[in-house]
Structures are given as C-alpha cells and as structure tokens.
Scaffold this motif. Structure first.
Motif, PDB file in Angstrom:
ATOM      1  N   UNK A  68       2.295  25.947 -73.577  1.00 33.50           N
ATOM      2  CA  UNK A  68       2.388  24.904 -72.557  1.00 33.50           C
ATOM      3  C   UNK A  68       3.784  24.688 -72.020  1.00 33.50           C
ATOM      4  N   UNK A  69       4.789  25.341 -72.627  1.00 36.95           N
ATOM      5  CA  UNK A  69       6.150  25.235 -72.093  1.00 36.95           C
ATOM      6  C   UNK A  69       6.224  25.977 -70.764  1.00 36.95           C
ATOM      7  N   UNK A  70       6.781  25.316 -69.758  1.00 37.02           N
ATOM      8  CA  UNK A  70       6.975  25.959 -68.452  1.00 37.02           C
ATOM      9  C   UNK A  70       8.384  26.536 -68.420  1.00 37.02           C
ATOM     10  N   UNK A 109       0.075  18.360 -66.327  1.00 32.92           N
ATOM     11  CA  UNK A 109      -0.523  19.684 -66.492  1.00 32.92           C
ATOM     12  C   UNK A 109       0.566  20.750 -66.306  1.00 32.92           C
ATOM     13  N   UNK A 110       0.805  21.607 -67.317  1.00 30.91           N
ATOM     14  CA  UNK A 110       1.855  22.626 -67.177  1.00 30.91           C
ATOM     15  C   UNK A 110       1.669  23.523 -65.950  1.00 30.91           C
ATOM     16  N   UNK A 111       0.416  23.854 -65.621  1.00 29.35           N
ATOM     17  CA  UNK A 111       0.189  24.715 -64.457  1.00 29.35           C
ATOM     18  C   UNK A 111       0.487  23.981 -63.152  1.00 29.35           C
ATOM     19  N   UNK A 112       0.302  22.645 -63.144  1.00 32.66           N
ATOM     20  CA  UNK A 112       0.670  21.882 -61.956  1.00 32.66           C
ATOM     21  C   UNK A 112       2.177  21.971 -61.733  1.00 32.66           C
ATOM     22  N   UNK A 113       2.929  21.831 -62.818  1.00 35.21           N
ATOM     23  CA  UNK A 113       4.383  21.954 -62.738  1.00 35.21           C
ATOM     24  C   UNK A 113       4.780  23.368 -62.322  1.00 35.21           C
ATOM     25  N   UNK A 114       4.106  24.349 -62.892  1.00 37.92           N
ATOM     26  CA  UNK A 114       4.399  25.757 -62.576  1.00 37.92           C
ATOM     27  C   UNK A 114       4.169  26.041 -61.087  1.00 37.92           C
ATOM     28  N   UNK A 149      13.254  16.166 -56.491  1.00 48.50           N
ATOM     29  CA  UNK A 149      12.191  15.169 -56.414  1.00 48.50           C
ATOM     30  C   UNK A 149      10.850  15.894 -56.450  1.00 48.50           C
ATOM     31  N   UNK A 150       9.954  15.416 -57.284  1.00 47.07           N
ATOM     32  CA  UNK A 150       8.703  16.126 -57.537  1.00 47.07           C
ATOM     33  C   UNK A 150       7.541  15.147 -57.432  1.00 47.07           C
ATOM     34  N   UNK A 151       6.520  15.447 -56.620  1.00 48.23           N
ATOM     35  CA  UNK A 151       5.379  14.538 -56.483  1.00 48.23           C
ATOM     36  C   UNK A 151       4.421  14.674 -57.664  1.00 48.23           C
ATOM     37  N   UNK A 152       3.996  13.554 -58.223  1.00 52.28           N
ATOM     38  CA  UNK A 152       3.083  13.562 -59.369  1.00 52.28           C
ATOM     39  C   UNK A 152       1.827  12.756 -59.027  1.00 52.28           C
ATOM     40  N   UNK A 153       0.666  13.403 -59.014  1.00 45.82           N
ATOM     41  CA  UNK A 153      -0.590  12.672 -58.845  1.00 45.82           C
ATOM     42  C   UNK A 153      -1.133  12.234 -60.207  1.00 45.82           C
ATOM     43  N   UNK A 159      -5.429  18.164 -62.643  1.00 50.94           N
ATOM     44  CA  UNK A 159      -6.362  19.184 -63.131  1.00 50.94           C
ATOM     45  C   UNK A 159      -7.219  19.724 -61.989  1.00 50.94           C
ATOM     46  N   UNK A 160      -7.678  18.844 -61.086  1.00 49.63           N
ATOM     47  CA  UNK A 160      -8.512  19.282 -59.960  1.00 49.63           C
ATOM     48  C   UNK A 160      -7.703  20.176 -59.013  1.00 49.63           C
ATOM     49  N   UNK A 161      -6.445  19.790 -58.784  1.00 48.63           N
ATOM     50  CA  UNK A 161      -5.580  20.596 -57.903  1.00 48.63           C
ATOM     51  C   UNK A 161      -5.358  21.979 -58.507  1.00 48.63           C
ATOM     52  N   UNK A 162      -5.048  22.031 -59.811  1.00 48.58           N
ATOM     53  CA  UNK A 162      -4.816  23.316 -60.475  1.00 48.58           C
ATOM     54  C   UNK A 162      -6.060  24.191 -60.388  1.00 48.58           C
TER      55      UNK A 162
END
Length: 525
Positions: A68-70, A109-114, A149-153, A159-162
């Motif tokens: 899970x580390x990005x 979610x790590x993939x969202x960050x990725x 700056x990073x948008x966070x839902x 999860x739905x976006x990923x």
C-alpha cells in the motif's frame, strides 16, 4: 502549486504533506547476504514487477516499505513513475531511495493517490522544480512535493473513482497494446523489405528480365571490373599530369606500382547471390575523387563550444537515423567551415555512423541541408554513381543481412564502434545498375506505405495519452463518477487523519525527564 477551484460537495483540498506519513526505515541489504528481498527499484518499474535479489547482490542502502506504500520517483525525467507496493512473496519489502514513499494513511486509497500523481499538471510542476547539476542528477525534494495541493473526496468515492479509472484504463491499455503491436509489426515489415531488396527477392532481377526479353545486360561483376580499371586509368593520368607539371617524364612503368586498388571482399564464406550480382566493399564502390570516404575532425578542431545559432551545418550522430535523416541542428561559423573543408559533405552523399547501436547505420544528406561538414564518428561516403546508386547503398547499409556480416567487425565494450578501415571493408551485395533503380523505386513505394501507417499509429498513441490525461482530469475534478450525499465528508476524514498524526507524533517524542523536587537542608537530614 496553487489550489484548484470549485471542488464538489464533500471534497476537500489539502497539502500533500498531510497525506505523507514518514515511517521510512533504512536497511543495508548486504548485511544480510543470504536473505532474498522483494526490491522495488526504479529500472524494474518498466517490467511492472519488483526484483528478487539476494542481499549480497544489492550494492546500496534501501528503505523498508509495506503493502500500500505509494512510491513517487524523484529522478528527473522519470518523475512520472508512480508505483503502489504490493506483496508478491513473503520476502521483506524494500525500495530504492530514489523513491519518495507515501505510507498508507487510513481512509486514503493508495491507487487514488497514485493516479493523482500521474496527472500531467503534477508531473510538469515537479519536473520544473527539480534541482541538481543537470541531466540524470536532477531530483525533486520531498519538501517540493509537500506543498502540492491535492483534492480528496470521501473514501467511498475514492474507491468508486479508482474502479472507474481502472475500467477505462484497462480498455485504453488494450488499445495502446494493439497499436504498439502494429508498430512492432511495421518495424519487422520494414526490415523484411530491406532484406528482400538486398537478396534479390523484391523485384525481378536483371538476369531474369534480360532472359525474358531476349537481350544482353552487364553483370555487376563486369561493371565493377570496368570501374576499377577506370579508377586505375584516372589515377595514372593524374600522376602523369603531376609529373609533367613538375618537368619530369617517367623512365619506365614502375611508378604504376604505387597504385593501391581498393580492397575486395573475401567471398569464400559470403552467401550466394542472384545471377548477375556480385559482392563489393564500400571502398570499391566509392567515387574516384579524394576524400570520397572521410571521417570528421577529432579533438580540438571541433568542439561543442564551437557551435553557433546559425551558419553551415555540422552533421552529427543524432542526424543519422536508420536510413533516414533526422533534422537535428548544429552550426559553425563560415570561417570555421572553410578551415575544415576536407570534411565537407554534400547533398546526395551518404553519412555512415561509426559509433552506436545497429552498425552500420546510414542516411542520405537531403538538399535542404546546404553547406555542412561531418563530425567525428560520422563518415562521409560519396559513391561512384556509374556503378552504385546512393539510394541502393543506403538500403543495403541499413539492412539486416549487411549488419549480420558486419557484426564481427564491430568492437568496443558498451560503445559499439567501427573505425574508418572497417567501414571501408564492409561487404555489400551489388546488383546491376538498372536493377538498383527498380529496387530503390520499389523500396520507396513500400516504405512510404509503412510510413503512412506509422504516422496514423503514432497519432493514435498520442490521442490515447491525451485521453488518459482527460480521464484523470475528470476524475480529480469530481466529474468521472457521481457523488453520493450519504458518503462521509472528506472534511471528517481529514480531521481524523490530523488527529491520528498528532497521536503518532506525540507518541514518537521522547518523554522529558522529571526534575527532582529540591529539598531543604532540614528535610534532607
């Protein structure tokens, strides 16, 4: 990097430092020589899988990571490499220190960050703020990333976006893979066209046509012998003219022994050629004029600091594609050009690369180049057009059969090279001149079709890259999936992340030693 505007309801925007938990620990793998590690290195990113070396095979310190580390690559120009650590084995997970790690944060979610890091806007910002001495030594610092700056839902929406990005990227990746297969097939087809051309299988041979038409033709071997005789005769006439200009007459014919005939190939182990063809060397097919085969100036005669914004061109290795001229620019002053006149190259000449991958490699100088010289490791080659067309020789020099024959001449560890003598001795299959004309015309026809298809494929690959960025842009603007008002707002998530960070920081601080209460002398008795 400035804040974006108008986030969807229940989204928040944070500085990335709030999502970067510093839990990194260093490790020296060679202290565990017999332990096998699961290593996330920068080079292995392209394979999509980590490496699995023994500790004694790892020469530098690494950092311990966890699933899970990005990992964000900090080397420019590989900043767009982002990887999420996944466990493939039960081995210890380690990563190169060239990655900036983002350890897992609850609710993110790590993939969202990725995916967020893969946006062009992020990559461009980081690349423009890399520091160092230039080239592969340019790197980004964690502090440069932290101010992003990073948008966070809400977590559920992440999860739905990923899931939606995964679905669309899977389709896109399949299309890109198909396009790249087409590219690879076109490359193979291009090579097969050149191979067929140099083996007499592309057009009817002159021998076949002459037999069908009931006429004679001059085999290539006869043409070669004739031009070699003409070379000797021209040399003799030039020598006589020089002697007579100096007031001398030759007493006998011994002076003719000074003539050095261009070396021919050893045909004992060369492949059999079609009827009417023969083997010849690059030197045998060169023009009679002096410097018809010459390399560029070495050493202090031509350095990078001599380059100017305008003026006569310098033809460098960067200009020599596989059969095509790459229009890369380098110029010198007119005065410098005149001093290096013996290295001049003209429109219609061939330039051969003496250094680099896939040797020999050549191209023809186009007419728009104008006055130019060749640089070191670039060989100017002017063919004798009475026997060999530049277009045909360019085809042969870039063909796989000729490269296979030349492979034994190539030398140099890590930097494949051919010297001038080795290039002169390269063996080329030579058809009759009339057949060369037909071969060149047919190769140009077929390659023009390949070029057109390659152009379409390249354009579609660019569209796919643009579509990938469009998907990411929509995703991080909240336009890829619908919002659910029942989702826990990201502001609540952010408060929880901040509270957890405060607890960790408090726990990590060493306890302050308590001071003993001072007592009076009476109490101490």
């Amino acid at each position: 990097m400035s804040k974006s505007r108008e986030l969807p309801q229940n989204w928040v925007e944070v500085r990335i430092v709030e999502l970067r938990v510093d839990e990194s620990q260093g490790v020296v793998p060679n202290k565990y020589p017999n332990e096998r590690f699961e290593l996330y290195s920068v080079p292995s990113f392209e394979t999509g899988r980590p490496e699995f070396p023994l500790g004694r095979e790892i020469g530098s310190n690494k950092q311990i990571v966890e699933p899970g580390t990005v990992l964000l690559c900090k080397i420019n120009p590989r900043i767009n490499r982002v990887w999420v650590v996944k466990r493939h084995t039960g081995l210890r997970l380690i990563a190169s220190t060239e990655w900036i790690p983002f350890f897992r944060v609850s609710g993110v979610d790590p993939m969202f960050l990725c995916y967020g890091f893969q946006r062009d806007s992020i990559r461009d910002y980081l690349a423009s703020n890399a520091s160092g001495v230039g080239g592969s030594l340019m790197r980004i610092k964690p502090s440069t990333v932290d101010v992003l700056h990073f948008p966070i839902p809400p977590t559920s929406e992440q999860h739905r976006i990923v899931a939606e990005i995964d679905k669309q990227f899977t389709r896109l990746d399949a299309a890109v893979a198909a396009l790249k297969r087409v590219q690879a097939n076109l490359k193979r087809h291009r090579a097969s066209v050149l191979k067929a051309a140099c083996e007499g299988r592309l057009v009817p041979t002159e021998a076949e046509l002459a037999r069908a038409e009931g006429r004679d033709y001059e085999p290539a071997n006869d043409s070669l012998e004739r031009t070699l005789d003409e070379r000797r005769a021209k040399w003799g006439a030039d020598q006589l003219a020089k002697m007579r200009a100096g007031g001398k007459e030759p007493k006998d014919n011994k002076w003719k022994e000074r003539f050095q005939n261009p070396g021919g190939p050893d045909t004992s182990e060369l492949p059999e050629l079609p009827k009417g063809w023969c083997w010849a060397t690059v030197e045998q097919l060169a023009s009679f004029e002096s410097n018809s085969i010459t390399d560029g100036p070495f050493g202090s005669n031509l350095k990078t600091e001599h380059y100017q914004p305008t003026g006569p061109r310098v033809i460098r290795l960067q200009n020599i594609g596989e059969g095509v001229f790459n229009n890369e620019y380098a110029h010198i002053t007119r005065e410098h050009y005149e001093k290096l006149s013996k290295h001049r190259i003209k429109s219609g000449d061939i330039v051969i690369a003496a250094l680099g991958e896939k040797l020999p490699r050549s191209c023809i100088i186009p007419s728009f180049v104008g006055d130019a010289i060749v640089k070191a490791d670039c060989i100017r080659y002017k063919p004798n057009t009475d026997i060999a067309l530049a277009g045909y020789l360019n085809i042969a020099l870039n063909s796989e059969p000729v490269r296979a024959l030349t492979a034994s001449k190539v030398h140099g560890v890590g930097r494949p090279r051919l010297n001038l003598g080795e290039i002169k001795s390269v063996e080329l299959p030579l058809p009759p001149l009339a057949e060369q004309h037909r071969i060149v015309a047919e190769v140009e026809r077929r390659l023009s079709v390949i070029d057109e298809i390659e152009s379409v494929v390249s354009a579609n690959l660019k569209r796919a890259a643009a579509l990938r960025q469009s998907i990411l842009k929509c995703a991080f603007e909240g336009k890829l999936v619908p919002q659910d008002p029942n989702d826990e707002p990201a502001s609540v998530l952010l408060e929880r992340i901040r509270a957890e960070r405060a607890i960790r920081e408090a726990e990590s601080k060493p306890a302050k030693p308590t001071r003993k209460k001072r007592t009076s002398g009476a109490d101490s008795k």
